[in-house]
Design a protein around this motif. Structure first.
Motif, short mmCIF file in Angstrom:
data_model
loop_
_atom_site.label_atom_id
_atom_site.label_comp_id
_atom_site.label_asym_id
_atom_site.label_seq_id
_atom_site.Cartn_x
_atom_site.Cartn_y
_atom_site.Cartn_z
N ALA A 144 0.82 -1.21 0.00
CA ALA A 144 0.00 0.00 0.00
C ALA A 144 0.86 1.26 0.00
O ALA A 144 0.62 2.19 -0.79
N VAL A 145 1.84 1.32 0.89
CA VAL A 145 2.66 2.54 1.00
C VAL A 145 3.48 2.76 -0.27
O VAL A 145 3.57 3.88 -0.79
N PRO A 174 -1.78 10.80 4.79
CA PRO A 174 -1.19 11.98 4.17
C PRO A 174 -0.92 11.82 2.67
O PRO A 174 -0.69 12.83 1.98
N LEU A 175 -0.97 10.59 2.16
CA LEU A 175 -0.75 10.35 0.74
C LEU A 175 -2.06 10.24 -0.04
O LEU A 175 -2.04 10.13 -1.28
N ALA A 176 -3.20 10.24 0.67
CA ALA A 176 -4.49 10.02 0.02
C ALA A 176 -5.10 11.33 -0.47
O ALA A 176 -4.98 12.38 0.17
N ASP A 177 -5.77 11.25 -1.60
CA ASP A 177 -6.57 12.36 -2.10
C ASP A 177 -8.00 12.28 -1.57
O ASP A 177 -8.64 13.30 -1.34
N ILE A 178 -8.48 11.05 -1.40
CA ILE A 178 -9.82 10.82 -0.86
C ILE A 178 -9.71 9.73 0.21
O ILE A 178 -9.17 8.66 -0.05
N ALA A 179 -10.20 10.02 1.41
CA ALA A 179 -10.35 9.00 2.44
C ALA A 179 -11.83 8.66 2.52
O ALA A 179 -12.65 9.51 2.88
N ALA A 180 -12.17 7.43 2.13
CA ALA A 180 -13.56 6.97 2.17
C ALA A 180 -13.72 6.13 3.44
O ALA A 180 -13.26 4.99 3.50
N CYS A 181 -14.34 6.70 4.45
CA CYS A 181 -14.34 6.13 5.79
C CYS A 181 -15.70 5.55 6.15
O CYS A 181 -16.74 6.04 5.70
N SER A 182 -15.68 4.52 6.99
CA SER A 182 -16.90 4.04 7.60
C SER A 182 -17.24 4.94 8.79
O SER A 182 -16.39 5.69 9.29
N ALA A 183 -18.47 4.86 9.25
CA ALA A 183 -18.89 5.70 10.37
C ALA A 183 -18.10 5.39 11.64
O ALA A 183 -17.94 6.26 12.50
N ARG A 184 -17.58 4.17 11.75
CA ARG A 184 -16.85 3.79 12.97
C ARG A 184 -15.37 4.17 12.91
O ARG A 184 -14.64 3.99 13.89
N PHE A 185 -14.90 4.69 11.77
CA PHE A 185 -13.48 4.98 11.61
C PHE A 185 -13.10 6.24 12.38
O PHE A 185 -13.80 7.26 12.34
N SER A 186 -11.97 6.16 13.06
CA SER A 186 -11.39 7.35 13.71
C SER A 186 -9.88 7.27 13.58
O SER A 186 -9.31 6.18 13.57
N LEU A 191 -4.81 13.65 11.39
CA LEU A 191 -4.52 12.91 10.16
C LEU A 191 -5.62 13.08 9.13
O LEU A 191 -5.35 13.29 7.94
N LEU A 192 -6.88 13.00 9.54
CA LEU A 192 -7.96 13.14 8.57
C LEU A 192 -8.03 14.55 8.00
O LEU A 192 -8.43 14.74 6.85
N ARG A 193 -7.64 15.55 8.78
CA ARG A 193 -7.69 16.93 8.29
C ARG A 193 -6.64 17.17 7.20
O ARG A 193 -6.72 18.16 6.47
N ARG A 194 -5.66 16.27 7.09
CA ARG A 194 -4.64 16.41 6.05
C ARG A 194 -5.12 15.88 4.70
O ARG A 194 -4.47 16.09 3.68
N VAL A 195 -6.24 15.17 4.69
CA VAL A 195 -6.76 14.57 3.45
C VAL A 195 -7.67 15.59 2.77
O VAL A 195 -8.61 16.11 3.40
N PRO A 196 -7.44 15.90 1.49
CA PRO A 196 -8.26 16.91 0.81
C PRO A 196 -9.76 16.62 0.84
O PRO A 196 -10.57 17.52 1.03
N THR A 197 -10.13 15.35 0.64
CA THR A 197 -11.55 14.98 0.62
C THR A 197 -11.79 13.81 1.56
O THR A 197 -11.10 12.79 1.47
N VAL A 198 -12.75 13.95 2.45
CA VAL A 198 -13.12 12.89 3.38
C VAL A 198 -14.60 12.57 3.17
O VAL A 198 -15.46 13.47 3.18
N ILE A 199 -14.90 11.30 2.93
CA ILE A 199 -16.27 10.83 2.72
C ILE A 199 -16.58 9.79 3.80
O ILE A 199 -15.75 8.92 4.08
N THR A 200 -17.75 9.88 4.40
CA THR A 200 -18.11 8.95 5.47
C THR A 200 -19.42 8.26 5.15
O THR A 200 -20.45 8.92 4.94
N THR A 201 -19.38 6.93 5.08
CA THR A 201 -20.58 6.13 4.83
C THR A 201 -21.11 5.58 6.14
O THR A 201 -20.35 5.34 7.08
N ALA A 202 -22.42 5.35 6.18
CA ALA A 202 -23.05 4.81 7.39
C ALA A 202 -24.23 3.94 7.01
O ALA A 202 -25.37 4.21 7.38
N GLY A 203 -23.97 2.89 6.22
CA GLY A 203 -25.04 1.98 5.84
C GLY A 203 -26.10 2.67 5.01
O GLY A 203 -25.82 3.30 3.99
N ALA A 204 -27.34 2.60 5.49
CA ALA A 204 -28.47 3.19 4.75
C ALA A 204 -28.63 4.68 5.01
O ALA A 204 -29.48 5.33 4.40
N GLU A 205 -27.81 5.24 5.89
CA GLU A 205 -27.89 6.68 6.17
C GLU A 205 -27.20 7.47 5.05
O GLU A 205 -26.38 6.94 4.31
#
Length: 283
Positions: A144-145, A174-186, A191-205
């Motif tokens: 990955a790295v 820090p190398l990602a352009d998009i962090a696609a995170c689950s609702a449980r991710f922390s 670190l997350l503020r360094r990612v240009p785009t952060v997307i958070t999924t939460a099942g049917a929400e």
């Protein structure tokens, strides 16, 4: 559109049951499927199903069980790049039970914990001029790295599948352009503020997103779920395939529709034909 997915490949043994078993209980299944699985693998299958060129970089090897995954990937139109082709240990195996009435599932998996952590041969990577995006799931940290740094060097967008925290994410975020995170991710610190785009999924929400100071949410289609196995991975594959082509809210909406189509169908591969018809390349 051409994507490289980097990460875990498992052999999934999937059985459908009336009810998920309690501890110590045996239940009779109604069907059995065997397919390649894992976050990066399912994402590559989704990208190929949607008309893209998809390659999977993983560790698979020569074990007979690996042949099952290899054959399935070939049938799905995914190009396999094996970082350790002479590896003779069994691949990761997942035992999956899917509940008939709502598609809910349980998964027991060894993942990639016992697999050698190797860096890829640069000569074996695709021509960077052919790639529109790279997806990483972090299950093989050195793979990955190395690929994340390679992609950044070639200005290829990097999508990180951040389902749950892994130590390697300290290097990958820090190398990602998009962090696609689950609702449980922390993630620790900023670190997350360094990612240009952060997307958070939460099942049917609704799926929430943030790009700089701009944020929003995109609703998920309301469908009757029959099988949720790999739906999040399919969502990541659809998103990665159209990175750079669709604006952010539309991109998320496309991924939402693909994942919704996946959960309407029973089995790990039964949704591939319908998703081509319903969505295809046009979205």
């Amino acid at each position: 559109m051409s994507v490289l997915c980097v990460g875990l490949c498992t052999v999934d043994v999937v059985q459908r049951v009336g009810e998920l078993p309690e501890p110590g209980q045996k239940v009779q299944s109604g069907s059995v499927d065997v397919a390649a699985g894992g976050p990066a693998t399912n994402a590559a299958v989704a990208a190929a199903a949607l008309g893209g060129e998809a390659a999977l970089l993983t560790v698979l090897g020569t074990h007979p069980l690996a042949g099952l995954a290899r054959a399935d990937l070939t049938g799905c139109g995914v190009t396999l790049l094996d970082a350790l082709p002479a590896h003779d240990a069994p691949p990761a195996v997942s035992a999956v039970a899917v509940r008939e009435r709502d598609g809910e599932r349980t998964v027991v998996s060894h993942n990639a914990a016992a697999a050698p952590d190797v860096a890829p041969d640069p000569a074996a990577l695709p021509d960077p001029r052919d790639l529109t995006a790279v997806l990483l799931d972090g299950h093989h940290p050195r793979l990955a790295v190395t690929v994340a740094r390679w992609a950044r060097g070639h200005r290829i967008p990097v999508v990180l599948d951040a389902g749950s925290w892994r130590p390697v994410f300290a290097e990958l975020l820090p190398l990602a352009d998009i962090a696609a995170c689950s609702a449980r991710f922390s993630a620790p610190g900023d670190l997350l503020r360094r990612v240009p785009t952060v997307i958070t999924t939460a099942g049917a929400e609704p799926v929430r997103w943030r790009r700089g100071a701009v944020s929003g949410a995109v609703p998920v289609p309301d469908v009757a779920a029959r099988d949720t196995l790999g739906a999040g991975d399919v969502w990541h594959g659809a998103l990665t395939l159209r990175v750079g082509e669709l604006a952010l809210p539309e991109l998320i909406g496309f991924a939402n529709r693909v994942a919704a189509e996946r959960v309407r169908h029973v089995g790990p591969r039964s949704w591939l034909g319908p998703v081509r018809t319903v969505l295809g390349r046009s979205g």
